[in-house]
Write an enzyme that holds these catalytic residues in place. Structure first.
Site, PDB file in Angstrom:
ATOM      1  N   ILE A  65       0.832  -1.206   0.000  1.00  0.00           N
ATOM      2  CA  ILE A  65       0.000   0.000   0.000  1.00  0.00           C
ATOM      3  C   ILE A  65       0.871   1.263   0.000  1.00  0.00           C
ATOM      4  O   ILE A  65       0.649   2.182  -0.794  1.00  0.00           O
ATOM      5  CB  ILE A  65      -0.964  -0.012   1.209  1.00  0.00           C
ATOM      6  CG1 ILE A  65      -1.948  -1.185   1.074  1.00  0.00           C
ATOM      7  CG2 ILE A  65      -1.706   1.312   1.324  1.00  0.00           C
ATOM      8  CD1 ILE A  65      -2.796  -1.459   2.313  1.00  0.00           C
TER       9      ILE A  65
ATOM     10  N   ASP B 268      11.323   2.353   6.288  1.00  0.00           N
ATOM     11  CA  ASP B 268      10.901   0.954   6.260  1.00  0.00           C
ATOM     12  C   ASP B 268      12.114   0.104   6.609  1.00  0.00           C
ATOM     13  O   ASP B 268      13.187   0.323   6.033  1.00  0.00           O
ATOM     14  CB  ASP B 268      10.352   0.570   4.859  1.00  0.00           C
ATOM     15  CG  ASP B 268       9.543  -0.723   4.905  1.00  0.00           C
ATOM     16  OD1 ASP B 268      10.084  -1.735   5.400  1.00  0.00           O
ATOM     17  OD2 ASP B 268       8.380  -0.721   4.461  1.00  0.00           O
TER      18      ASP B 268
ATOM     19  N   CYS C 292       2.358   1.207   7.820  1.00  0.00           N
ATOM     20  CA  CYS C 292       3.047   0.056   8.425  1.00  0.00           C
ATOM     21  C   CYS C 292       2.011  -0.784   9.163  1.00  0.00           C
ATOM     22  O   CYS C 292       0.940  -0.296   9.505  1.00  0.00           O
ATOM     23  CB  CYS C 292       4.124   0.542   9.386  1.00  0.00           C
ATOM     24  SG  CYS C 292       3.494   1.646  10.653  1.00  0.00           S
ATOM     25  N   PRO C 293       2.311  -2.046   9.432  1.00  0.00           N
ATOM     26  CA  PRO C 293       1.354  -2.854  10.210  1.00  0.00           C
ATOM     27  C   PRO C 293       1.406  -2.448  11.680  1.00  0.00           C
ATOM     28  O   PRO C 293       2.374  -1.814  12.113  1.00  0.00           O
ATOM     29  CB  PRO C 293       1.875  -4.275  10.029  1.00  0.00           C
ATOM     30  CG  PRO C 293       3.324  -4.128   9.700  1.00  0.00           C
ATOM     31  CD  PRO C 293       3.510  -2.801   9.032  1.00  0.00           C
TER      32      PRO C 293
ATOM     33  N   THR D 105      -4.136   5.399   7.591  1.00  0.00           N
ATOM     34  CA  THR D 105      -5.067   4.386   7.068  1.00  0.00           C
ATOM     35  C   THR D 105      -4.564   2.993   7.440  1.00  0.00           C
ATOM     36  O   THR D 105      -5.009   2.001   6.862  1.00  0.00           O
ATOM     37  CB  THR D 105      -5.193   4.465   5.522  1.00  0.00           C
ATOM     38  OG1 THR D 105      -3.890   4.304   4.950  1.00  0.00           O
ATOM     39  CG2 THR D 105      -5.791   5.771   5.055  1.00  0.00           C
ATOM     40  N   SER D 106      -3.607   2.908   8.395  1.00  0.00           N
ATOM     41  CA  SER D 106      -3.040   1.586   8.716  1.00  0.00           C
ATOM     42  C   SER D 106      -3.843   0.919   9.827  1.00  0.00           C
ATOM     43  O   SER D 106      -4.798   0.183   9.544  1.00  0.00           O
ATOM     44  CB  SER D 106      -1.554   1.695   9.050  1.00  0.00           C
ATOM     45  OG  SER D 106      -1.326   2.487  10.178  1.00  0.00           O
ATOM     46  N   ARG D 107      -3.500   1.175  11.078  1.00  0.00           N
ATOM     47  CA  ARG D 107      -4.282   0.694  12.219  1.00  0.00           C
ATOM     48  C   ARG D 107      -4.282   1.811  13.250  1.00  0.00           C
ATOM     49  O   ARG D 107      -3.267   2.508  13.428  1.00  0.00           O
ATOM     50  CB  ARG D 107      -3.683  -0.580  12.825  1.00  0.00           C
ATOM     51  CG  ARG D 107      -3.932  -1.839  12.009  1.00  0.00           C
ATOM     52  CD  ARG D 107      -5.408  -2.271  11.996  1.00  0.00           C
ATOM     53  NE  ARG D 107      -5.636  -3.476  11.212  1.00  0.00           N
ATOM     54  CZ  ARG D 107      -6.006  -3.511   9.935  1.00  0.00           C
ATOM     55  NH1 ARG D 107      -6.191  -2.377   9.274  1.00  0.00           N
ATOM     56  NH2 ARG D 107      -6.214  -4.665   9.333  1.00  0.00           N
TER      57      ARG D 107
ATOM     58  N   ASP E 267      -8.599   6.926   8.830  1.00  0.00           N
ATOM     59  CA  ASP E 267      -9.580   5.916   8.420  1.00  0.00           C
ATOM     60  C   ASP E 267      -9.683   4.837   9.497  1.00  0.00           C
ATOM     61  O   ASP E 267     -10.503   3.927   9.376  1.00  0.00           O
ATOM     62  CB  ASP E 267      -9.156   5.282   7.084  1.00  0.00           C
ATOM     63  CG  ASP E 267     -10.221   4.338   6.534  1.00  0.00           C
ATOM     64  OD1 ASP E 267     -11.389   4.769   6.424  1.00  0.00           O
ATOM     65  OD2 ASP E 267      -9.899   3.164   6.252  1.00  0.00           O
TER      66      ASP E 267
ATOM     67  N   GLU F 199     -11.854   1.697  17.580  1.00  0.00           N
ATOM     68  CA  GLU F 199     -12.913   1.692  16.556  1.00  0.00           C
ATOM     69  C   GLU F 199     -13.875   0.513  16.673  1.00  0.00           C
ATOM     70  O   GLU F 199     -14.989   0.569  16.145  1.00  0.00           O
ATOM     71  CB  GLU F 199     -12.302   1.708  15.153  1.00  0.00           C
ATOM     72  CG  GLU F 199     -11.599   0.399  14.771  1.00  0.00           C
ATOM     73  CD  GLU F 199     -11.029   0.441  13.356  1.00  0.00           C
ATOM     74  OE1 GLU F 199     -10.327   1.399  13.010  1.00  0.00           O
ATOM     75  OE2 GLU F 199     -11.294  -0.522  12.599  1.00  0.00           O
TER      76      GLU F 199
ATOM     77  N   HIS G 274     -13.080   3.316   8.554  1.00  0.00           N
ATOM     78  CA  HIS G 274     -12.395   2.117   8.042  1.00  0.00           C
ATOM     79  C   HIS G 274     -13.001   1.678   6.690  1.00  0.00           C
ATOM     80  O   HIS G 274     -13.422   0.533   6.529  1.00  0.00           O
ATOM     81  CB  HIS G 274     -12.460   0.969   9.061  1.00  0.00           C
ATOM     82  CG  HIS G 274     -11.281   0.040   8.946  1.00  0.00           C
ATOM     83  ND1 HIS G 274     -10.590  -0.422  10.026  1.00  0.00           N
ATOM     84  CD2 HIS G 274     -10.667  -0.508   7.859  1.00  0.00           C
ATOM     85  CE1 HIS G 274      -9.613  -1.225   9.625  1.00  0.00           C
ATOM     86  NE2 HIS G 274      -9.638  -1.281   8.302  1.00  0.00           N
TER      87      HIS G 274
HETATM   88  P1  NAI Z   1       2.717  -4.886   3.678  1.00  0.00           P
HETATM   89  O1  NAI Z   1       3.048  -6.003   4.597  1.00  0.00           O
HETATM   90  O2  NAI Z   1       2.826  -5.083   2.200  1.00  0.00           O
HETATM   91  O3  NAI Z   1       3.656  -3.618   4.034  1.00  0.00           O
HETATM   92  C1  NAI Z   1       3.920  -3.166   5.326  1.00  0.00           C
HETATM   93  C2  NAI Z   1       5.293  -2.515   5.298  1.00  0.00           C
HETATM   94  O4  NAI Z   1       5.523  -1.888   6.567  1.00  0.00           O
HETATM   95  C3  NAI Z   1       6.438  -3.522   5.069  1.00  0.00           C
HETATM   96  O5  NAI Z   1       7.245  -3.091   4.001  1.00  0.00           O
HETATM   97  C4  NAI Z   1       7.189  -3.508   6.392  1.00  0.00           C
HETATM   98  O6  NAI Z   1       8.585  -3.733   6.229  1.00  0.00           O
HETATM   99  C5  NAI Z   1       6.890  -2.092   6.876  1.00  0.00           C
HETATM  100  N1  NAI Z   1       7.141  -1.884   8.297  1.00  0.00           N
HETATM  101  C6  NAI Z   1       7.090  -2.774   9.316  1.00  0.00           C
HETATM  102  N2  NAI Z   1       7.425  -2.176  10.472  1.00  0.00           N
HETATM  103  C7  NAI Z   1       7.690  -0.877  10.177  1.00  0.00           C
HETATM  104  C8  NAI Z   1       8.101   0.248  10.944  1.00  0.00           C
HETATM  105  N3  NAI Z   1       8.332   0.144  12.261  1.00  0.00           N
HETATM  106  N4  NAI Z   1       8.280   1.419  10.316  1.00  0.00           N
HETATM  107  C9  NAI Z   1       8.084   1.520   8.979  1.00  0.00           C
HETATM  108  N5  NAI Z   1       7.688   0.495   8.202  1.00  0.00           N
HETATM  109  C10 NAI Z   1       7.498  -0.680   8.788  1.00  0.00           C
HETATM  110  O7  NAI Z   1       1.277  -4.393   4.092  1.00  0.00           O
HETATM  111  P2  NAI Z   1       0.242  -3.543   3.225  1.00  0.00           P
HETATM  112  O8  NAI Z   1      -0.594  -4.457   2.412  1.00  0.00           O
HETATM  113  O9  NAI Z   1       0.939  -2.440   2.550  1.00  0.00           O
HETATM  114  O10 NAI Z   1      -0.702  -2.960   4.398  1.00  0.00           O
HETATM  115  C11 NAI Z   1      -0.183  -2.039   5.347  1.00  0.00           C
HETATM  116  C12 NAI Z   1      -1.157  -1.913   6.490  1.00  0.00           C
HETATM  117  O11 NAI Z   1      -2.336  -1.227   6.026  1.00  0.00           O
HETATM  118  C13 NAI Z   1      -1.713  -3.263   7.021  1.00  0.00           C
HETATM  119  O12 NAI Z   1      -0.879  -3.841   7.972  1.00  0.00           O
HETATM  120  C14 NAI Z   1      -3.017  -2.872   7.594  1.00  0.00           C
HETATM  121  O13 NAI Z   1      -2.848  -2.575   8.972  1.00  0.00           O
HETATM  122  C15 NAI Z   1      -3.412  -1.597   6.853  1.00  0.00           C
HETATM  123  N6  NAI Z   1      -4.605  -1.789   6.021  1.00  0.00           N
HETATM  124  C16 NAI Z   1      -5.665  -0.932   6.188  1.00  0.00           C
HETATM  125  C17 NAI Z   1      -6.812  -1.056   5.441  1.00  0.00           C
HETATM  126  C18 NAI Z   1      -7.957  -0.098   5.563  1.00  0.00           C
HETATM  127  O14 NAI Z   1      -9.056  -0.371   5.031  1.00  0.00           O
HETATM  128  N7  NAI Z   1      -7.795   1.043   6.230  1.00  0.00           N
HETATM  129  C19 NAI Z   1      -6.942  -2.163   4.478  1.00  0.00           C
HETATM  130  C20 NAI Z   1      -5.753  -2.965   4.321  1.00  0.00           C
HETATM  131  C21 NAI Z   1      -4.644  -2.796   5.089  1.00  0.00           C
END
Ligand code: NAI
Length: 334
Positions: free
Chosen positions: A155, A174, A205-206, A232-234, A258, A263, A295
């Protein structure tokens, strides 16, 4: 396979049914969230299908395992709501949807940026009242602004590419830098440098023990005066009371959310005739420079189709050879 689908909304049923036409799993749709109180609803099933605000703590997983559940199929990317160690001990496989449409979430984050910058939420209300004055709607050109992306996974990298298209300078943090981002001109720095240099900071980030309250009072104090923060993460990646303090004293210029730490008791429900009991959330809604969506970043037809297909594939793979396609290993917790 017989699967209890928790937190079901009409749109979940529509997309899951359509993805299940040839797999023929028995999907038992349940509206309640999965909590300690609702585990008993997962009767005579071997799997549960859960969403972001369902709880999969040890207290929930233990009765599920006793009832014969051996698969948790998450219909989301994040898995911060699952006790993976407890699941492993109980012999429950946990699968998720690692990728559906990164564009859905990235484009929603961009929507929040643009709406806050140009005060679209305020302009919409004003024009409907016949107020065409422009005072208070002053924005800024996106071109040449510095945007900090925290987490350049699927994302974050998509978000970075879109913002690069506006002519922004992109900084990123990252632990696993993405060579494709570097090739596209993204510069990896450390978090303090990103916070100090960015006009806009977007979190992708997650949520892990290491990122909980990553944006706290100290991080906010490093940000540029008047900067914009997008999450928009958590929800728990930011410390909400600290963000409210930064908004009150004017240091934080704009906030787009978001997700929200608490929530689970609010989002995905129509509470329009109820009094909001969460005073922190209610305070957030009182700021003119704060835009909150419930969300919905994932909520596009393309994304729901992808989520449903992968969820059904996870269940089918587990039924066929005991392995879901996208299993989460406990090591992911680190
Ligand atoms: P992904 O796993 O592809 O990417 C997450 C990135 O964060 C990875 O590159 C990882 O190395 C990096 N990361 C881990 N710890 C970190 C830190 N301390 N500082 C900086 N970067 C760090 O995950 P994706 O698909 O990009 O999703 C990201 C997050 O978005 C999900 O974990 C989820 O919480 C959130 N999300 C939110 C949605 C929504 O509807 N609002 C829907 C889908 C995901």
């Amino acid at each position: 396979m017989r699967v209890a689908v928790f937190s079901t909304k009409p749109y979940d049923r529509q997309f899951l049914d359509s993805a299940n036409t040839s797999a023929h799993h028995q999907l038992v749709y349940l509206e309640p969230r999965l909590t300690v109180e609702t585990t008993a609803l997962a009767r005579d099933v071997s799997a549960v299908c859960a969403f972001v605000n369902d709880s999969l703590s040890a207290e929930v997983l233990e009765p599920l395992a006793r009832q014969g559940v051996c698969l948790v199929a998450l219909r989301c990317t994040g898995f911060n709501n699952v006790d993976l160690v407890a699941a492993r001990k109980l012999g429950i496989t946990v699968a998720r949807v690692p990728e559906y449409s990164p564009h859905a979430v990235a484009e929603h984050a961009v929507t929040l940026v643009l709406a806050l910058n140009r005060r679209i939420h305020r302009a919409y209300a004003r024009v409907r009242e016949g107020n065409f004055a422009l005072e208070g709607l002053l924005g800024f050109d996106m071109k040449s602004r510095t945007v900090g992306v925290v987490g350049t996974g699927r994302i974050g990298a998509t978000f970075a590419r879109i913002l690069a298209g506006f002519g922004c300078t992109i900084l990123a943090v990252d632990p696993a830098p993405d060579p494709a981002c570097i090739a596209a001109g993204v510069r990896y720095v450390d978090l303090p440098d990103l916070l100090e240099a960015s006009d806009i900071v977007s979190l992708h980030c997650p949520l892990t023990p290491g990122t909980r309250h990553l944006i706290d009072a100290a991080a906010l104090a490093r940000m540029r005066p008047g900067a914009m923060l997008i999450n928009t993460s958590r929800g728990a990646v930011i410390d909400t009371p600290a963000v409210i303090a930064a908004l009150k004293d004017g240091r934080l210029g704009h906030l787009g959310l978001d997700v929200y730490e608490e929530e689970a008791d609010l989002f995905f429900e129509d509470l329009s005739d109820k009094v909001i009991q969460d005073d922190v959330f209610a305070r957030l809604l009182s700021f003119p420079n704060v835009l909150v969506t419930g969300h919905q970043a994932f909520f596009t037809a393309d994304a729901l189709q992808g989520i449903a297909r992968t969820t059904i594939a996870n269940i089918t793979g587990f039924e066929r050879d005991g392995r879901a396609v996208h299993e989460i290993s406990v090591e992911k917790l680190a």
